[in-house]
Design an enzyme around this catalytic site. Structure first.
Site, mmCIF file in Angstrom:
data_model
loop_
_atom_site.group_PDB
_atom_site.id
_atom_site.type_symbol
_atom_site.label_atom_id
_atom_site.label_comp_id
_atom_site.label_asym_id
_atom_site.label_seq_id
_atom_site.Cartn_x
_atom_site.Cartn_y
_atom_site.Cartn_z
ATOM 1 N N THR A 16 34.388 -12.824 1.436
ATOM 2 C CA THR A 16 35.285 -11.929 2.183
ATOM 3 C C THR A 16 35.458 -10.571 1.519
ATOM 4 O OG1 THR A 16 36.506 -13.771 3.112
ATOM 5 C CG2 THR A 16 37.678 -11.703 2.999
ATOM 6 N N SER A 62 30.238 -20.566 2.429
ATOM 7 C CA SER A 62 30.046 -21.856 3.108
ATOM 8 C C SER A 62 28.552 -22.201 3.181
ATOM 9 C CB SER A 62 30.650 -21.871 4.508
ATOM 10 O OG SER A 62 31.414 -20.757 4.765
ATOM 11 N N THR A 92 35.702 -17.391 -1.374
ATOM 12 C CA THR A 92 36.677 -18.344 -1.921
ATOM 13 C C THR A 92 36.452 -19.769 -1.401
ATOM 14 O OG1 THR A 92 38.270 -17.862 -0.177
ATOM 15 C CG2 THR A 92 38.446 -16.578 -2.219
ATOM 16 N N ASP A 93 35.786 -19.907 -0.232
ATOM 17 C CA ASP A 93 35.682 -21.236 0.381
ATOM 18 C C ASP A 93 35.092 -22.287 -0.555
ATOM 19 O OD1 ASP A 93 36.836 -20.310 2.662
ATOM 20 O OD2 ASP A 93 34.990 -20.161 3.827
ATOM 21 N N THR A 169 40.796 -25.731 -7.709
ATOM 22 C CA THR A 169 40.586 -26.207 -6.346
ATOM 23 C C THR A 169 41.249 -25.206 -5.404
ATOM 24 O OG1 THR A 169 40.690 -28.182 -4.956
ATOM 25 C CG2 THR A 169 42.639 -27.741 -6.256
ATOM 26 N N THR A 280 41.321 -39.472 -7.817
ATOM 27 C CA THR A 280 42.493 -39.651 -6.956
ATOM 28 C C THR A 280 42.559 -38.605 -5.843
ATOM 29 O OG1 THR A 280 44.907 -39.700 -6.845
ATOM 30 C CG2 THR A 280 43.957 -38.390 -8.620
ATOM 31 N N CYS A 282 45.309 -37.522 -4.888
ATOM 32 C CA CYS A 282 46.467 -36.684 -5.232
ATOM 33 C C CYS A 282 45.989 -35.424 -5.941
ATOM 34 C CB CYS A 282 47.428 -37.429 -6.153
ATOM 35 S SG CYS A 282 48.130 -38.886 -5.401
HETATM 36 N N1 ASP Z 1 34.083 -17.552 4.270
HETATM 37 C C1 ASP Z 1 34.351 -16.724 3.105
HETATM 38 C C2 ASP Z 1 33.466 -17.236 1.965
HETATM 39 O O1 ASP Z 1 33.792 -18.195 1.343
HETATM 40 C C3 ASP Z 1 35.790 -16.808 2.745
HETATM 41 C C4 ASP Z 1 36.174 -16.044 1.505
HETATM 42 O O2 ASP Z 1 35.431 -15.336 0.882
HETATM 43 O O3 ASP Z 1 37.335 -16.149 1.141
HETATM 44 O O4 ASP Z 1 32.458 -16.647 1.721
#
Ligand code: ASP
Length: 349
Positions: A16, A62, A92-93, A169, A280, A282
């Site tokens: 992103t 992704s 971030t994904d 995570t 877990t 959790c």
């Molecule tokens: N879909 C984006 C990615 O992981 C989301 C992000 O960067 O936060 O590349």
């Protein structure tokens, strides 16, 4: 103290932070690094040198794969002697998966490798990307009184917190504080100053070389238990042709059903050589199979304890250990050993 002679390599993989809105569909799509650079004149104001390396085309995380992890490690290996630190921009994904994998693929790191990204693209007024990127770059150039890197390990920096990569995570799809390190203290916190939590930061052996491991075996799977899970679903996982490692996401402190069909299926798979790791469901806490009869049953079958490891790190560790050509016994032993601070092992009391 920031070393004004430092050389930092900024590796842009996508995410992103560098995306722009498609005017037709409204969806965020990867965009060129020049866009990021032009939106970040602040980089020129840093007192140390920043070079860049681009993945072209940039990747939505992704689409992350083992091949891209290997490519990232290769870039770091080839540039290791030239730079004091590395900052990797990543979506971030799947950042926690990549940080877990790369943290384990590189042994005895003596330089910082910092992952960061953002929830809002860098071109947006309210972006979180600028602060994340500038602080990550500063940490990468930061040295201690002996002139050694302040944080010689692989980390994730997001929203004021520096965390060990293989402990992270993603916990929030909206908030800027998207990541947490549930079972290990943060390594630093950025406020007016950057406060390092020195006693929790790894100390590498500076007399030994860093080692890069590339081999990975993707014959792994995750099976998340839920009340009512059917024999068909469990068997479909355990009987995957060629499967060598399974992360079993259990309840609480590592419990599962003890229905005869479940234990029988699991026993057969383990007897066939499948490495099953108990993690877990959790977010906080750890697996302690001795606590309940249902957990003890798993222990008896030969299920390995993941203690407080995350699913992301357990998967990456399985892939690396299984790819290394070690015997199943050795893989099991190492799964219950801390290799890069990814797990806190303690004896049952
Ligand atoms: N879909 C984006 C990615 O992981 C989301 C992000 O960067 O936060 O590349």
């Amino acid at each position: 103290m920031i070393d004004s002679n430092a050389n930092v390599l900024l590796i842009y993989t996508g995410g992103t932070i560098g995306m722009v809105e498609n005017v037709v569909t409204g969806a965020l799509e990867p965009f060129k690094f020049s866009h990021l650079r032009s939106n970040m004149p602040e980089i020129q104001r840093l007192k140390f040198n920043v070079d860049s390396y681009l993945f072209d085309p940039p990747i939505d995380s992704s689409d992350m794969s083992v091949a891209i992890w290997q490519q990232m490690v290769k870039v770091i290996e080839e540039q290791y002697d030239t730079y004091d630190g590395f900052v990797i921009l990543h979506g971030t994904d799947t950042m926690a998966y990549t940080a877990s994998a790369l943290g384990l693929m590189m042994e005895n790191l003596t330089k910082p490798v910092i992952f960061t990204g953002s929830q809002l693209p860098i071109g947006k007024l309210r972006t979180d990307g600028k602060e994340n990127l500038i602080t990550a770059l500063e940490i990468a150039a930061d040295k201690d009184a002996l002139g050694r890197p302040a944080v010689p390990e692989l980390t994730v920096y997001m929203q004021n917190l520096l965390m060990r990569g293989n402990r992270t995570t993603k916990v929030n799809a909206d908030n800027f504080s998207a990541f947490t390190s549930p079972n290990y203290p943060n390594l630093a916190e950025a406020g007016l100053n950057i406060r390092y939590n020195d006693k929790f930061i790894l100390s590498p052996d500076y007399d030994r070389p860093v080692r890069f491991h590339y081999e990975m075996d993707s014959h792994v799977a995750v099976l998340k238990l839920f009340p009512g899970i059917s024999e068909k679903v469990v068997s479909a996982h355990l009987d995957i042709p060629g499967l060598r490692g399974l992360v079993l996401e259990t309840y609480g402190s590592g419990n599962s059903p003890i229905t005869p069909w479940f234990t029988e299926r699991l026993k057969n798979a383990i007897d066939r050589g499948l490495v099953v790791v108990n993690v877990t469901q959790c977010l906080y806490g750890r697996v302690e199979m001795h606590r309940y009869k249902n957990g003890q049953q798993l222990q008896k079958l030969g299920v390995i304890s993941g203690y407080d490891i995350t699913t992301e790190a357990a998967l990456a560790k399985l892939m690396i250990l299984l790819g290394s050509g070690k015997s199943s016994q050795e893989v099991c032993r190492l799964m219950e050993t801390s290799l890069r601070g990814e797990i806190t092992v303690s004896e049952p009391s």
